[in-house]
Motif scaffolding. Structure first.
Motif, PDB file in Angstrom:
ATOM      1  N   SER A  88       0.819  -1.220   0.000  1.00 11.28           N
ATOM      2  CA  SER A  88       0.000   0.000   0.000  1.00 11.28           C
ATOM      3  C   SER A  88       0.851   1.268   0.000  1.00 11.28           C
ATOM      4  O   SER A  88       0.625   2.194   0.768  1.00 11.28           O
ATOM      5  CB  SER A  88      -0.958   0.000   1.205  1.00 11.28           C
ATOM      6  N   ASN A  89       1.851   1.280  -0.856  1.00 11.60           N
ATOM      7  CA  ASN A  89       2.621   2.493  -1.131  1.00 11.60           C
ATOM      8  C   ASN A  89       2.390   2.893  -2.586  1.00 11.60           C
ATOM      9  O   ASN A  89       1.396   2.482  -3.189  1.00 11.60           O
ATOM     10  CB  ASN A  89       4.104   2.254  -0.837  1.00 11.60           C
ATOM     11  N   GLN A  90       3.311   3.662  -3.154  1.00  5.66           N
ATOM     12  CA  GLN A  90       3.200   4.079  -4.553  1.00  5.66           C
ATOM     13  C   GLN A  90       4.465   3.713  -5.317  1.00  5.66           C
ATOM     14  O   GLN A  90       4.931   4.444  -6.187  1.00  5.66           O
ATOM     15  CB  GLN A  90       2.930   5.586  -4.622  1.00  5.66           C
ATOM     16  N   LEU A  91       5.017   2.567  -4.965  1.00  3.17           N
ATOM     17  CA  LEU A  91       6.274   2.122  -5.582  1.00  3.17           C
ATOM     18  C   LEU A  91       6.057   1.807  -7.058  1.00  3.17           C
ATOM     19  O   LEU A  91       5.140   1.074  -7.421  1.00  3.17           O
ATOM     20  CB  LEU A  91       6.806   0.878  -4.868  1.00  3.17           C
ATOM     21  N   THR A  92       6.915   2.355  -7.913  1.00  2.00           N
ATOM     22  CA  THR A  92       6.837   2.068  -9.348  1.00  2.00           C
ATOM     23  C   THR A  92       7.944   1.118  -9.782  1.00  2.00           C
ATOM     24  O   THR A  92       7.876   0.540 -10.868  1.00  2.00           O
ATOM     25  CB  THR A  92       6.934   3.364 -10.169  1.00  2.00           C
ATOM     26  N   HIS A  93       8.978   0.993  -8.959  1.00  2.00           N
ATOM     27  CA  HIS A  93      10.047   0.044  -9.292  1.00  2.00           C
ATOM     28  C   HIS A  93      10.744  -0.414  -8.021  1.00  2.00           C
ATOM     29  O   HIS A  93      10.620   0.195  -6.960  1.00  2.00           O
ATOM     30  CB  HIS A  93      11.058   0.678 -10.252  1.00  2.00           C
ATOM     31  N   LEU A  94      11.464  -1.504  -8.156  1.00  2.00           N
ATOM     32  CA  LEU A  94      12.239  -2.072  -7.057  1.00  2.00           C
ATOM     33  C   LEU A  94      13.675  -2.184  -7.539  1.00  2.00           C
ATOM     34  O   LEU A  94      13.935  -2.691  -8.637  1.00  2.00           O
ATOM     35  CB  LEU A  94      11.680  -3.456  -6.695  1.00  2.00           C
ATOM     36  N   SER A  95      14.611  -1.706  -6.749  1.00  2.00           N
ATOM     37  CA  SER A  95      16.009  -1.668  -7.162  1.00  2.00           C
ATOM     38  C   SER A  95      16.668  -3.048  -7.076  1.00  2.00           C
ATOM     39  O   SER A  95      16.272  -3.906  -6.276  1.00  2.00           O
ATOM     40  CB  SER A  95      16.770  -0.678  -6.278  1.00  2.00           C
ATOM     41  N   ASP A  96      17.690  -3.254  -7.883  1.00  2.00           N
ATOM     42  CA  ASP A  96      18.511  -4.476  -7.797  1.00  2.00           C
ATOM     43  C   ASP A  96      19.191  -4.580  -6.442  1.00  2.00           C
ATOM     44  O   ASP A  96      19.675  -5.659  -6.065  1.00  2.00           O
ATOM     45  CB  ASP A  96      19.569  -4.484  -8.908  1.00  2.00           C
ATOM     46  N   ASP A  97      19.205  -3.465  -5.693  1.00  2.00           N
ATOM     47  CA  ASP A  97      19.823  -3.489  -4.359  1.00  2.00           C
ATOM     48  C   ASP A  97      19.053  -4.374  -3.389  1.00  2.00           C
ATOM     49  O   ASP A  97      19.510  -4.623  -2.276  1.00  2.00           O
ATOM     50  CB  ASP A  97      19.924  -2.064  -3.790  1.00  2.00           C
ATOM     51  N   ILE A  98      17.898  -4.884  -3.809  1.00  2.00           N
ATOM     52  CA  ILE A  98      17.153  -5.820  -2.962  1.00  2.00           C
ATOM     53  C   ILE A  98      18.017  -7.028  -2.629  1.00  2.00           C
ATOM     54  O   ILE A  98      17.818  -7.704  -1.623  1.00  2.00           O
ATOM     55  CB  ILE A  98      15.830  -6.245  -3.660  1.00  2.00           C
ATOM     56  N   ARG A  99      19.035  -7.286  -3.465  1.00  2.00           N
ATOM     57  CA  ARG A  99      19.940  -8.420  -3.230  1.00  2.00           C
ATOM     58  C   ARG A  99      20.760  -8.243  -1.952  1.00  2.00           C
ATOM     59  O   ARG A  99      21.337  -9.205  -1.438  1.00  2.00           O
ATOM     60  CB  ARG A  99      20.882  -8.622  -4.418  1.00  2.00           C
ATOM     61  N   LEU A 100      20.803  -7.005  -1.421  1.00  2.00           N
ATOM     62  CA  LEU A 100      21.554  -6.754  -0.187  1.00  2.00           C
ATOM     63  C   LEU A 100      20.811  -7.265   1.046  1.00  2.00           C
ATOM     64  O   LEU A 100      21.326  -7.153   2.164  1.00  2.00           O
ATOM     65  CB  LEU A 100      21.823  -5.246  -0.039  1.00  2.00           C
ATOM     66  N   LEU A 101      19.617  -7.814   0.844  1.00  2.00           N
ATOM     67  CA  LEU A 101      18.828  -8.370   1.960  1.00  2.00           C
ATOM     68  C   LEU A 101      18.567  -9.856   1.708  1.00  2.00           C
ATOM     69  O   LEU A 101      17.427 -10.303   1.573  1.00  2.00           O
ATOM     70  CB  LEU A 101      17.507  -7.599   2.095  1.00  2.00           C
ATOM     71  N   PRO A 102      19.637 -10.655   1.635  1.00  2.00           N
ATOM     72  CA  PRO A 102      19.491 -12.054   1.204  1.00  2.00           C
ATOM     73  C   PRO A 102      18.798 -12.956   2.214  1.00  2.00           C
ATOM     74  O   PRO A 102      18.444 -14.090   1.884  1.00  2.00           O
ATOM     75  CB  PRO A 102      20.950 -12.499   1.002  1.00  2.00           C
ATOM     76  N   ALA A 103      18.576 -12.466   3.461  1.00  2.00           N
ATOM     77  CA  ALA A 103      17.958 -13.321   4.482  1.00  2.00           C
ATOM     78  C   ALA A 103      16.439 -13.202   4.499  1.00  2.00           C
ATOM     79  O   ALA A 103      15.764 -13.882   5.285  1.00  2.00           O
ATOM     80  CB  ALA A 103      18.516 -12.967   5.867  1.00  2.00           C
ATOM     81  N   LEU A 104      15.877 -12.359   3.630  1.00  2.00           N
ATOM     82  CA  LEU A 104      14.419 -12.161   3.626  1.00  2.00           C
ATOM     83  C   LEU A 104      13.677 -13.481   3.418  1.00  2.00           C
ATOM     84  O   LEU A 104      13.979 -14.236   2.492  1.00  2.00           O
ATOM     85  CB  LEU A 104      14.012 -11.190   2.523  1.00  2.00           C
ATOM     86  N   THR A 105      12.694 -13.733   4.268  1.00  2.00           N
ATOM     87  CA  THR A 105      11.795 -14.878   4.074  1.00  2.00           C
ATOM     88  C   THR A 105      10.401 -14.407   3.646  1.00  2.00           C
ATOM     89  O   THR A 105       9.664 -15.166   3.032  1.00  2.00           O
ATOM     90  CB  THR A 105      11.665 -15.721   5.360  1.00  2.00           C
ATOM     91  N   THR A 106      10.053 -13.159   3.999  1.00  2.00           N
ATOM     92  CA  THR A 106       8.765 -12.587   3.585  1.00  2.00           C
ATOM     93  C   THR A 106       8.998 -11.214   2.962  1.00  2.00           C
ATOM     94  O   THR A 106       9.634 -10.355   3.563  1.00  2.00           O
ATOM     95  CB  THR A 106       7.814 -12.428   4.791  1.00  2.00           C
ATOM     96  N   LEU A 107       8.477 -11.022   1.755  1.00  2.00           N
ATOM     97  CA  LEU A 107       8.546  -9.730   1.079  1.00  2.00           C
ATOM     98  C   LEU A 107       7.145  -9.403   0.572  1.00  2.00           C
ATOM     99  O   LEU A 107       6.598 -10.102  -0.288  1.00  2.00           O
ATOM    100  CB  LEU A 107       9.540  -9.780  -0.086  1.00  2.00           C
ATOM    101  N   ASP A 108       6.561  -8.352   1.130  1.00  2.00           N
ATOM    102  CA  ASP A 108       5.187  -7.972   0.799  1.00  2.00           C
ATOM    103  C   ASP A 108       5.195  -6.665   0.015  1.00  2.00           C
ATOM    104  O   ASP A 108       5.534  -5.610   0.546  1.00  2.00           O
ATOM    105  CB  ASP A 108       4.360  -7.813   2.084  1.00  2.00           C
ATOM    106  N   LEU A 109       4.833  -6.740  -1.269  1.00  2.00           N
ATOM    107  CA  LEU A 109       4.816  -5.570  -2.149  1.00  2.00           C
ATOM    108  C   LEU A 109       3.428  -5.332  -2.732  1.00  2.00           C
ATOM    109  O   LEU A 109       3.275  -4.631  -3.725  1.00  2.00           O
ATOM    110  CB  LEU A 109       5.816  -5.781  -3.295  1.00  2.00           C
ATOM    111  N   HIS A 110       2.404  -5.915  -2.109  1.00  2.00           N
ATOM    112  CA  HIS A 110       1.075  -5.810  -2.713  1.00  2.00           C
ATOM    113  C   HIS A 110       0.522  -4.382  -2.620  1.00  2.00           C
ATOM    114  O   HIS A 110       0.897  -3.620  -1.757  1.00  2.00           O
ATOM    115  CB  HIS A 110       0.110  -6.830  -2.079  1.00  2.00           C
TER     116      HIS A 110
END
Length: 501
Positions: A88-110
């Motif tokens: 529930s934000n206004q994100l139009t893109h997600l950066s490749d820097d998401i790779r800096l969080l390799p331990a994520l088990t839950t990612l909610d972008l809905h």
């Protein structure tokens, strides 16, 4: 000229300041380093701030000032971020820097405005839940299909027109929601998702299902409603674990042959079915709910009596002119809906009196086996409390009134359990739209309540008076929120909320 340049520099600085407002408060990041969880939902973000991506990469500010900045705050003891909520934000893109969080088990972008996803998502190999619904995605990057630990993938309400064949590599997936997209086909590799339990393909443009779909032998719920299906592959008969099948609003002409021993709910409304074949009916050995409304059915075969477990039969808006009297011999039938049929020989007022009166009339027409007809009639006219297991109330402290398809629990049910110290209540599989107010009568003893598979639209704060509760099942309802007072239920250890809103 120099003044103009300085003004231009100042303007850019102001712009940078405006973007900087989207940085996350330091206290929130500090807490996330300790808990491993970060909730940034509903913050109006147009992009993910860089300090979020670098949460586990950068040394905290206070550590740079003083290495021993507190016994409980050693920066080298920080927890890797495992759960990040950005819905529930206004994100139009997600950066490749998401790779800096390799331990994520839950990612909610809905509920954002994402039109594409970075390939770096494929590096989050610990990811178990990926929520991408209500975005503007037209495709799914192949890299997502390498997430071997993924259990739940939600992609409903996007613009997907196709899916990569590599989707079948998600071998541990148990929940997949692809509803409300623009899919015309689904890849045959879908059959490789052998751990899948819930598959939602509704509201697409699918005209046929893969022949090998039957290999999904662990699927309990399959929803293919609102598509363009003209038939169902025979292989679906191999899906022996299936309990709920939704095929509403398609172009089916025949009842599918489904020898699924666990199938309880079959929804076939708004199709083009003209007749019910005995062979198909005989397969439905565990059916409880059969919805056939808005079809073109002209008659019911006498073999309808094969459906001995049937509790609810919806035949609204068909072309049925006569009813077999044997319909009244169905031992568990509680709800029979016949509005909108050109029935002959049955008075209109009889239809408005409800199922009990209609079944009573049909029993009166039975010429054969009158003893059984009398038995059934007696069973239908017994007082309500006779349908409650008094032995269970007294010995097991269990009050059960489930699968009755009622919209209200009769007072006699509560009366039968008065002052019995009931600890468990099961009112599941009815048509309740609100939580029965008399539940509070058991507040001193009740620890377990099951209200699943109803039509609850709101959760009354009264439930918060049940201070002994340890378990609540509210699954398969229409709830959109819960009362904040539920925090008073300090003994609560589990709450089931799946398949709500």
């Amino acid at each position: 000229m120099s003044r103009f340049k300085r003004a231009e520099v100042d303007s850019l600085a102001g712009f940078r300041t405006e973007k900087a407002e989207q940085t996350v408060p330091y206290g929130l990041l500090k807490a996330a380093r300790k808990s491993g969880q970060l909730n940034l939902s509903g913050r109006g973000l147009t992009e993910v701030p860089q300090n979020v991506y670098r949460l586990n990469s950068d040394t905290p500010e206070e550590a740079q000032q003083n290495v021993s900045f507190g016994e409980s705050d050693h920066w080298w003891e920080q927890t890797d971020l495992t759960k990040m909520l950005l819905s529930s934000n206004q994100l139009t893109h997600l950066s490749d820097d998401i790779r800096l969080l390799p331990a994520l088990t839950t990612l909610d972008l809905h509920n954002n405005q994402l039109s594409n996803l970075p390939s770096a998502l494929g590096e989050l190999q610990e990811l178990q839940q990926l929520r991408l619904s209500h975005n503007q995605l037209k495709s799914l990057p192949v890299e997502v299909c390498t997430l071997r630990n993924l259990r739940s993938l939600t992609l409903q309400q996007n613009l997907l027109e196709s899916l990569p064949e590599e989707l079948g590599q998600l071998e541990n997936l148990t929940d997949l929601d692809l509803s409300n997209n623009h899919l015309k086909t689904v890849p045959s590799s879908l059959s490789c998702l052998t751990c899948l339990q819930n598959l939602n393909l509704s509201y697409n443009k699918i005209s046929c299902l893969p022949d090998n779909l039957g290999q999904l032998t662990n699927v309990k719920l399959l929803d293919c409603s609102n598509n363009q299906l003209t038939d169902i592959p025979a292989s679906l008969s191999q899906m022996l674990a299936m309990e709920q099948l939704y095929l509403r609003h398609n172009k089916l002409c025949l009842l599918p042959k489904l020898p699924a021993p666990m199938l309880k709910d079959l929804y076939l409304g708004n199709n083009q079915i003209e007749q019910l074949e005995t062979e198909q009916l005989a397969c439905l050995t565990a059916i409880s709910l059969l919805e056939l409304r808005d079809n073109k059915i002209k008659s019911l075969p006498e073999q309808i009596t094969l459906l001995s477990t049937l509790a609810r039969l919806d035949l609204t808006n068909n072309d049925i002119s006569t009813l077999p009297a044997s319909l009244s011999l169905l031992p568990n039938l509680k709800v029979l809906l016949l509005e909108g049929n050109p029935l002959r020989g049955i008075r209109r007022d009889l239809l408005t009196k409800g199922t009990n009166e209609l079944l009573k009339y049909l029993r009166g027409r039975l010429k054969e086996d009158p003893e059984r007809a009398d038995e059934g009639h007696t069973a239908m006219t017994l007082p309500s409390q006779a349908r409650v297991n008094l032995h269970h109330i007294k010995t097991l402290k269990l009050l059960e009134y489930s699968e009755k398809q009622v919209s209200n629990i009769p007072d006699e049910v509560f009366d039968a359990a008065a002052d019995q110290g009931v600890t468990t209540v099961n009112f599941s599989k009815n048509q309740l739209t609100s939580i029965p107010s008399r539940l509070v009568e058991f507040q001193s003893s009740m620890s377990d309540v099951n209200l699943g598979f109803n039509r609850l639209t709101c959760c009354s704060p009264d439930i918060c008076k049940l201070l002994q509760l340890t378990h609540i099942d509210l699954g398969n309802n229409q709830l959109s929120d819960l009362p904040p007072e539920m925090m008073t239920l300090t003994k609560l250890s589990s709450i089931i909320l799946n398949y709500n809103r």
